[in-house]
Design a protein around this motif. Structure first.
Motif, PDB file in Angstrom:
ATOM      1  N   PRO A 279      22.797  16.756 -51.496  1.00  0.00           N
ATOM      2  CA  PRO A 279      21.344  16.981 -51.525  1.00  0.00           C
ATOM      3  C   PRO A 279      20.963  18.074 -52.526  1.00  0.00           C
ATOM      4  CG  PRO A 279      22.329  17.896 -49.527  1.00  0.00           C
ATOM      5  CD  PRO A 279      23.390  17.090 -50.201  1.00  0.00           C
ATOM      6  N   LYS A 280      19.833  17.860 -53.177  1.00  0.00           N
ATOM      7  CA  LYS A 280      19.364  18.847 -54.157  1.00  0.00           C
ATOM      8  C   LYS A 280      18.730  20.045 -53.476  1.00  0.00           C
ATOM      9  CE  LYS A 280      18.423  15.494 -57.863  1.00  0.00           C
ATOM     10  NZ  LYS A 280      18.840  14.264 -57.162  1.00  0.00           N
ATOM     11  N   ASP A 281      17.993  19.787 -52.387  1.00  0.00           N
ATOM     12  CA  ASP A 281      17.290  20.858 -51.681  1.00  0.00           C
ATOM     13  C   ASP A 281      17.686  20.856 -50.205  1.00  0.00           C
ATOM     14  OD1 ASP A 281      15.607  21.514 -53.997  1.00  0.00           O
ATOM     15  OD2 ASP A 281      14.650  19.579 -53.587  1.00  0.00           O
ATOM     16  N   ALA A 282      17.604  22.032 -49.596  1.00  0.00           N
ATOM     17  CA  ALA A 282      17.886  22.153 -48.159  1.00  0.00           C
ATOM     18  C   ALA A 282      16.655  21.714 -47.379  1.00  0.00           C
ATOM     19  CB  ALA A 282      18.249  23.587 -47.810  1.00  0.00           C
ATOM     20  N   ILE A 283      16.844  20.767 -46.440  1.00  0.00           N
ATOM     21  CA  ILE A 283      15.748  20.258 -45.613  1.00  0.00           C
ATOM     22  C   ILE A 283      16.081  20.544 -44.154  1.00  0.00           C
ATOM     23  CG2 ILE A 283      14.450  18.197 -44.935  1.00  0.00           C
ATOM     24  CD1 ILE A 283      15.244  16.949 -47.608  1.00  0.00           C
ATOM     25  N   PRO A 284      15.157  21.127 -43.395  1.00  0.00           N
ATOM     26  CA  PRO A 284      15.439  21.426 -41.976  1.00  0.00           C
ATOM     27  C   PRO A 284      15.466  20.161 -41.120  1.00  0.00           C
ATOM     28  CG  PRO A 284      13.179  22.016 -42.521  1.00  0.00           C
ATOM     29  CD  PRO A 284      13.828  21.618 -43.813  1.00  0.00           C
ATOM     30  N   ASP A 285      16.011  20.291 -39.918  1.00  0.00           N
ATOM     31  CA  ASP A 285      16.117  19.185 -38.967  1.00  0.00           C
ATOM     32  C   ASP A 285      14.779  19.000 -38.255  1.00  0.00           C
ATOM     33  OD1 ASP A 285      16.721  17.400 -36.991  1.00  0.00           O
ATOM     34  OD2 ASP A 285      18.396  18.524 -36.144  1.00  0.00           O
ATOM     35  N   HIS A 286      14.171  17.803 -38.380  1.00  0.00           N
ATOM     36  CA  HIS A 286      12.898  17.494 -37.727  1.00  0.00           C
ATOM     37  C   HIS A 286      13.068  16.431 -36.642  1.00  0.00           C
ATOM     38  CE1 HIS A 286      10.436  19.774 -40.593  1.00  0.00           C
ATOM     39  NE2 HIS A 286      11.201  19.281 -41.548  1.00  0.00           N
ATOM     40  N   PHE A 287      14.304  16.183 -36.234  1.00  0.00           N
ATOM     41  CA  PHE A 287      14.567  15.050 -35.352  1.00  0.00           C
ATOM     42  C   PHE A 287      13.769  15.097 -34.053  1.00  0.00           C
ATOM     43  CE2 PHE A 287      16.962  13.152 -31.840  1.00  0.00           C
ATOM     44  CZ  PHE A 287      17.067  11.837 -32.280  1.00  0.00           C
ATOM     45  N   ARG A 288      13.853  16.185 -33.322  1.00  0.00           N
ATOM     46  CA  ARG A 288      13.250  16.237 -31.989  1.00  0.00           C
ATOM     47  C   ARG A 288      11.732  16.149 -32.060  1.00  0.00           C
ATOM     48  NH1 ARG A 288      17.459  17.561 -28.241  1.00  0.00           N
ATOM     49  NH2 ARG A 288      15.946  17.577 -26.550  1.00  0.00           N
ATOM     50  N   GLU A 289      11.131  16.790 -33.036  1.00  0.00           N
ATOM     51  CA  GLU A 289       9.667  16.743 -33.112  1.00  0.00           C
ATOM     52  C   GLU A 289       9.169  15.350 -33.507  1.00  0.00           C
ATOM     53  OE1 GLU A 289       8.079  18.642 -37.051  1.00  0.00           O
ATOM     54  OE2 GLU A 289       9.881  19.761 -36.463  1.00  0.00           O
ATOM     55  N   LEU A 290       9.993  14.616 -34.258  1.00  0.00           N
ATOM     56  CA  LEU A 290       9.588  13.278 -34.680  1.00  0.00           C
ATOM     57  C   LEU A 290       9.703  12.250 -33.566  1.00  0.00           C
ATOM     58  CD1 LEU A 290      11.183  13.072 -38.258  1.00  0.00           C
ATOM     59  CD2 LEU A 290       8.758  13.200 -37.701  1.00  0.00           C
ATOM     60  N   PHE A 291      10.665  12.432 -32.663  1.00  0.00           N
ATOM     61  CA  PHE A 291      10.946  11.393 -31.668  1.00  0.00           C
ATOM     62  C   PHE A 291      10.621  11.780 -30.234  1.00  0.00           C
ATOM     63  CE2 PHE A 291      13.595  10.298 -35.308  1.00  0.00           C
ATOM     64  CZ  PHE A 291      13.247   8.963 -35.472  1.00  0.00           C
ATOM     65  N   GLN A 292      10.081  12.973 -29.998  1.00  0.00           N
ATOM     66  CA  GLN A 292       9.824  13.402 -28.632  1.00  0.00           C
ATOM     67  C   GLN A 292       8.714  12.575 -27.958  1.00  0.00           C
ATOM     68  OE1 GLN A 292       8.753  17.533 -28.772  1.00  0.00           O
ATOM     69  NE2 GLN A 292       6.996  17.202 -30.154  1.00  0.00           N
ATOM     70  N   LYS A 293       7.862  11.921 -28.760  1.00  0.00           N
ATOM     71  CA  LYS A 293       6.818  11.100 -28.137  1.00  0.00           C
ATOM     72  C   LYS A 293       7.374   9.776 -27.608  1.00  0.00           C
ATOM     73  CE  LYS A 293       5.031   8.880 -32.343  1.00  0.00           C
ATOM     74  NZ  LYS A 293       3.817   8.657 -33.151  1.00  0.00           N
ATOM     75  N   TRP A 294       8.567   9.402 -28.030  1.00  0.00           N
ATOM     76  CA  TRP A 294       9.180   8.155 -27.562  1.00  0.00           C
ATOM     77  C   TRP A 294      10.293   8.387 -26.539  1.00  0.00           C
ATOM     78  CZ3 TRP A 294       8.450   7.919 -33.169  1.00  0.00           C
ATOM     79  CH2 TRP A 294       7.473   6.988 -33.559  1.00  0.00           C
ATOM     80  N   LEU A 295      11.088   9.438 -26.754  1.00  0.00           N
ATOM     81  CA  LEU A 295      12.289   9.648 -25.947  1.00  0.00           C
ATOM     82  C   LEU A 295      12.136  10.838 -25.010  1.00  0.00           C
ATOM     83  CD1 LEU A 295      13.346   7.969 -28.467  1.00  0.00           C
ATOM     84  CD2 LEU A 295      15.556   9.034 -28.044  1.00  0.00           C
ATOM     85  N   SER A 296      12.723  10.717 -23.826  1.00  0.00           N
ATOM     86  CA  SER A 296      12.764  11.817 -22.870  1.00  0.00           C
ATOM     87  C   SER A 296      13.718  12.898 -23.381  1.00  0.00           C
ATOM     88  CB  SER A 296      13.245  11.299 -21.520  1.00  0.00           C
ATOM     89  OG  SER A 296      14.608  10.877 -21.628  1.00  0.00           O
ATOM     90  N   PRO A 297      13.696  14.093 -22.796  1.00  0.00           N
ATOM     91  CA  PRO A 297      14.621  15.146 -23.238  1.00  0.00           C
ATOM     92  C   PRO A 297      16.088  14.739 -23.167  1.00  0.00           C
ATOM     93  CG  PRO A 297      12.882  16.097 -21.891  1.00  0.00           C
ATOM     94  CD  PRO A 297      12.699  14.613 -21.831  1.00  0.00           C
ATOM     95  N   ALA A 298      16.488  14.068 -22.067  1.00  0.00           N
ATOM     96  CA  ALA A 298      17.888  13.652 -21.943  1.00  0.00           C
ATOM     97  C   ALA A 298      18.234  12.567 -22.966  1.00  0.00           C
ATOM     98  CB  ALA A 298      18.179  13.158 -20.526  1.00  0.00           C
ATOM     99  N   ALA A 299      17.278  11.690 -23.252  1.00  0.00           N
ATOM    100  CA  ALA A 299      17.504  10.658 -24.257  1.00  0.00           C
ATOM    101  C   ALA A 299      17.622  11.284 -25.651  1.00  0.00           C
ATOM    102  CB  ALA A 299      16.379   9.628 -24.228  1.00  0.00           C
ATOM    103  N   LEU A 300      16.804  12.262 -25.938  1.00  0.00           N
ATOM    104  CA  LEU A 300      16.890  12.985 -27.218  1.00  0.00           C
ATOM    105  C   LEU A 300      18.245  13.653 -27.369  1.00  0.00           C
ATOM    106  CD1 LEU A 300      13.345  14.641 -27.429  1.00  0.00           C
ATOM    107  CD2 LEU A 300      14.296  12.989 -29.056  1.00  0.00           C
TER     108      LEU A 300
END
Length: 446
Positions: A359-380
């Motif tokens: 990767p050319k640039d460092a990108i932070p992890d956005h996984f949980r904020e992107l999928f929290q509307k679909w998945l429960s905490p345990a599913a995440l």
């Protein structure tokens, strides 16, 4: 960061050479160094090959019934064919199919009575898919009326014998017996074609996720995820890597039972000694980052990344990582789960293609904020463990089945038996055709 916008699923998914073979896949079965004769019956050899219009699969509108004998005239003693290069005579394709047929459990076969020696045993109903190495048809047993799936093994370009890739799939399936693995009933030879006869499954995951008649409950989604992981746990216990887990290879029947299918790219692996394989496997959108970085030494953890992709797809109803090529695929992954670092993935900088695709640039992890509307905490939590960058930290199928998502968090898994109410059957092939129809209507303004 704004939510990730997913494009429409293209009418034809990028396989990106996912059908590429390992080094020994170019071997072909020969007889004394010479190509075996065509797979025609004695009568056909006198009359020549059947006309093009009468060969199975040549006409999508009027496909004639296949002429399959209910029983074979003679069976050869089972043994593994050897390359004629070693000076040993190998089996012809017909003998090979008969040999392989012996190993399939007769109790599972949808056979007609043994008094039927030669008749139209299977009548093709429609094409329902296209596997890694051949087309797949829905067919009806003309005696029992039981539906089966016929996978026609491509032989057109196989002038040197039976393809080893198909033989590998057959032998793999013969060794597998599990409720979440599609069942191979038998092998059939007819009119120069070899067919694998499978239990019929009404839908595949890509198809059922595209329909709007039936909505899956949270308990249904958990059941599908659990069944997929149970199938993978069994495969990995048996020393098999699937290497092509994706929606169209996850089959579902109207009882809500899920089974893994299409083992055209599957391989046995060494549990204690890592072997060297090709990295040109697994359809691009489900391919783990280590393969995109050029790794050739890997194990069942590659299937677990694909399983993580499927788990998210169950909830969002569309593939998550939709790249156009390897570079873009990595970029799509980076935008969702961030860029890999030495802390997240020990040894990433040592992978063969790291310098080319890092990767050319460092990108932070956005996984949980992107999928929290679909998945429960345990599913995440479970999805994150399945999609761990470091293969060594990626959760196994057995570990995943013990996760709090299944063990502690309600609801309990429930089979989606409501699928029996669906009108029609839903496969990726029909989904592509419907999408193409809509596209044509938009283009013509009709």
């Amino acid at each position: 960061m704004s939510p990730v916008e997913w494009p429409e699923v293209p009418s034809k998914r990028t396989r990106d050479e996912a059908v590429a073979s390992d080094r020994d896949d170019q071997l072909r079965v020969e007889v004394n160094g010479r190509a075996p004769p065509p797979l025609w019956s004695p009568a056909q050899r006198r009359l020549g090959p059947p006309p093009e219009s009468q060969r199975p699969g040549t006409n999508n509108h009027q496909i004639p019934p296949l002429q399959f004998p209910a029983r074979h005239d003679s069976l050869v003693p089972p043994h593994s064919p050897r390359s004629a290069k070693n000076g040993d005579a190998a089996l012809t394709p017909v003998q090979l199919a008969r040999t392989l047929e012996q190993d399939v459990n007769p109790a599972t076969r949808p056979f007609s009575p043994s008094t039927t020696t030669r008749k139209e045993l299977y009548a093709i109903v429609s094409q329902v898919g296209e596997g890694t190495f051949g087309k797949v048809y829905k067919a009806r047993n003309t005696v029992t009326n039981v539906h089966v799936a016929l996978k026609r093994i491509r032989m057109e370009a196989e002038r040197d014998g039976f393809p080893v890739t198909a033989m590998r799939e057959i032998k793999l399936l013969q060794s597998l017996r599990h409720q979440n693995i599609v069942r191979l009933y038998e092998m059939m030879v007819s009119n120069g074609s070899v067919h694998m006869v499978f239990e019929y499954m009404d839908h595949d995951l890509t198809g059922v996720l595209s329909q709007t008649q039936f909505s899956f409950s949270e308990a249904n989604l958990k059941s599908l995820c659990s069944q997929m992981l149970a199938g993978l746990a069994y495969l990995h216990h048996k020393g098999v890597i699937h290497r092509d887990i994706k929606g169209s290879n996850i089959l579902i029947n109207n009882r809500g039972e899920l089974k893994l299918g299409d083992f055209g790219l599957a391989r046995f692996y060494h549990k204690r000694r890592r072997a060297d394989y090709t990295n040109r496997v697994i359809t691009l959108w489900y391919r783990p980052p280590e393969l995109l970085f050029g790794a050739t030494v890997y194990g069942p953890e590659v299937d677990m990344w694909s399983a993580g992709c499927i788990m998210l797809e169950l909830y969002t109803k569309k593939p998550i990582f939709q790249g156009n090529d390897e570079i873009h695929q990595l970029d799509v992954i980076y935008r969702i789960i961030g860029t890999p670092t030495a802390e997240r993935w020990a040894g990433v900088t040592e992978l063969p293609w790291y310098e080319l695709v890092k990767p050319k640039d460092a990108i932070p992890d956005h996984f949980r904020e992107l999928f929290q509307k679909w998945l429960s905490p345990a599913a995440l939590d479970l999805a994150e463990q399945l999609l761990a960058y470091d293969p060594a930290r990626r959760v196994t199928a057995l570990q995943a089945l013990e996760a709090p998502y299944f063990k502690d968090e309600p609801p309990s898994p429930e089979l989606p038996v409501g699928l029996s109410t669906l009108e029609g059957e839903w496969h990726e092939l029909e989904t592509k055709r419907e999408r193409a129809k809509k596209r044509r209507k938009l283009e013509t303004g009709m």
